[in-house]
Design an enzyme around this catalytic site. Structure first.
Site, PDB file in Angstrom:
ATOM      1  CB  ILE A  85      16.652  76.060  47.803  1.00  0.00           C
ATOM      2  CG1 ILE A  85      15.595  75.023  47.445  1.00  0.00           C
ATOM      3  CG2 ILE A  85      17.564  75.544  48.916  1.00  0.00           C
ATOM      4  CD1 ILE A  85      16.176  73.762  46.829  1.00  0.00           C
ATOM      5  CD  GLU A  90      28.851  84.198  39.391  1.00  0.00           C
ATOM      6  OE1 GLU A  90      28.905  82.954  39.470  1.00  0.00           O
ATOM      7  OE2 GLU A  90      29.816  84.914  39.089  1.00  0.00           O
ATOM      8  CB  ALA A  91      23.048  80.503  40.192  1.00  0.00           C
ATOM      9  CG  ASN A  92      17.818  83.163  42.232  1.00  0.00           C
ATOM     10  OD1 ASN A  92      18.860  83.719  42.559  1.00  0.00           O
ATOM     11  ND2 ASN A  92      16.662  83.802  42.172  1.00  0.00           N
ATOM     12  CB  VAL A  93      19.265  76.704  44.221  1.00  0.00           C
ATOM     13  CG1 VAL A  93      18.946  75.203  44.227  1.00  0.00           C
ATOM     14  CG2 VAL A  93      20.712  76.924  43.768  1.00  0.00           C
ATOM     15  CE  LYS A 107      24.589  76.802  41.104  1.00  0.00           C
ATOM     16  NZ  LYS A 107      25.861  76.155  41.551  1.00  0.00           N
ATOM     17  CD  GLU A 175      21.297  63.437  45.757  1.00  0.00           C
ATOM     18  OE1 GLU A 175      21.118  62.912  46.866  1.00  0.00           O
ATOM     19  OE2 GLU A 175      22.354  63.320  45.107  1.00  0.00           O
ATOM     20  CB  VAL A 177      21.997  67.228  49.083  1.00  0.00           C
ATOM     21  CG1 VAL A 177      22.628  66.563  50.308  1.00  0.00           C
ATOM     22  CG2 VAL A 177      22.604  66.667  47.808  1.00  0.00           C
ATOM     23  CG  ASP A 218      35.560  78.758  45.563  1.00  0.00           C
ATOM     24  OD1 ASP A 218      36.407  79.349  46.266  1.00  0.00           O
ATOM     25  OD2 ASP A 218      34.362  79.085  45.518  1.00  0.00           O
ATOM     26  CG  ASP A 235      28.682  75.673  45.331  1.00  0.00           C
ATOM     27  OD1 ASP A 235      27.576  75.487  44.814  1.00  0.00           O
ATOM     28  OD2 ASP A 235      28.826  76.292  46.410  1.00  0.00           O
TER      29      ASP A 235
END
Length: 287
Positions: A85, A90-93, A107, A175, A177, A218, A235
């Site tokens: 997505i 720092e992260a992939n979803v 995530k 979830e 969204v 943030d 986040d």
């Protein structure tokens, strides 16, 4: 953009949660699976590595990450894995199918690529993580478990967030969204047709978080999204308790960011007034 901006209400009689709750960051089932490396796990890892959507993203998937996904599949939280997505520093979803064929988001934090110092700034001083050392892997795992716990507490407080489903090591299932082909939009991406209403919802969410013992840390138009006429806060990995030594500084910054965005949209917003609203105690409301 809808002018409804639906508000999620807290559940009657539910406690918001104890800001001194303990979060276990010791080795979990995924770590044990990765060490054991039995035949079923090896076959699963090979199938995942051969999948088209992962061939160019091997930096995300070490053996322990494969083990975390394997454990989430075993536990029924993931039944089929889809494509990405979003990809970040720092992260992939990724999209996936969860229990009962529901759409979920997975995530995955990159342990080697995550900003260790940035994470330490938010973990240090949080009473839930006093025992965290300097091991990078442990810090990232703590961050992910903190994000899961923060989502749970925000949801109990009546803040609309992606519902947390499960966590293993550096992998968080929550979830999804909005569908991938019709994803929810960040406030920064849309024309806010009713900024005063949207601002009222945003500031109420900030106050509910604060009364639940959390500061987002943030918050801005980049992590408020609109989905089916409803504002959703995303986040929450960096969110800290109100007892964090930098909690007031983070909250002041959140207030400046939100007030300035809605000022530009034409709403009657002011950072100092927003701060007073967010921090007002319930007794003041009743007077």
């Amino acid at each position: 953009m809808s002018d409804d901006f639906g508000m999620v209400e807290p559940q009657e009689g539910e406690a918001f949660g104890d800001e001194w709750e303990e979060i276990d960051v010791t080795d979990d089932a995924a770590d044990r699976i990765a060490r054991r490396r039995d035949r079923d796990f090896d076959e699963f890892r090979i199938r995942m590595k051969d999948a088209d959507q992962f061939k160019v993203e091997q930096s995300v998937f070490d053996d322990a990450t494969f083990a975390a996904i394997y454990k989430l599949v075993q536990d029924g939280h993931i039944s089929a894995f889809g494509g990405p997505i979003s990809t970040g520093k720092e992260a992939n979803v990724y999209e996936a199918l969860g229990a009962d064929e529901t759409d979920v988001a997975v995530k995955i934090y990159r342990i080697n690529a995550s900003d260790f110092r940035h994470m330490r700034d938010y973990l240090e001083g949080d009473p839930r993580f006093e025992s965290i050392g300097n091991d990078k892997g442990q810090v990232v795992r703590a961050w992910v478990r903190k994000e899961f716990a923060n989502l749970e507490r925000a949801q109990r407080a009546g803040v609309r967030v992606p519902s947390p489903i499960a966590v293993q090591r550096n992998v968080l299932v929550m979830e999804l969204v909005g569908l991938v082909e019709d994803r929810a939009r960040r406030l920064s991406e849309v024309n806010v047709e009713n900024p005063d209403t949207a601002y009222e919802v945003a500031r109420e969410y900030m106050r509910r978080l604060h009364r639940a013992g959390l500061v987002h840390g943030d918050l801005s138009e980049y992590n408020l999204i609109i989905h089916e006429g409803e504002l959703v806060v995303i986040d929450l990995g960096q969110a800290v308790t109100v007892h964090h030594p930098n909690a007031e500084e983070f909250l002041r910054r959140d207030c400046r960011n939100i007030a300035k965005f809605f000022q530009r949209q034409g709403a009657d917003a002011d950072p100092d007034s927003l701060y007073e609203f967010v921090t007002a105690d319930e007794a003041t409301d009743e007077e």
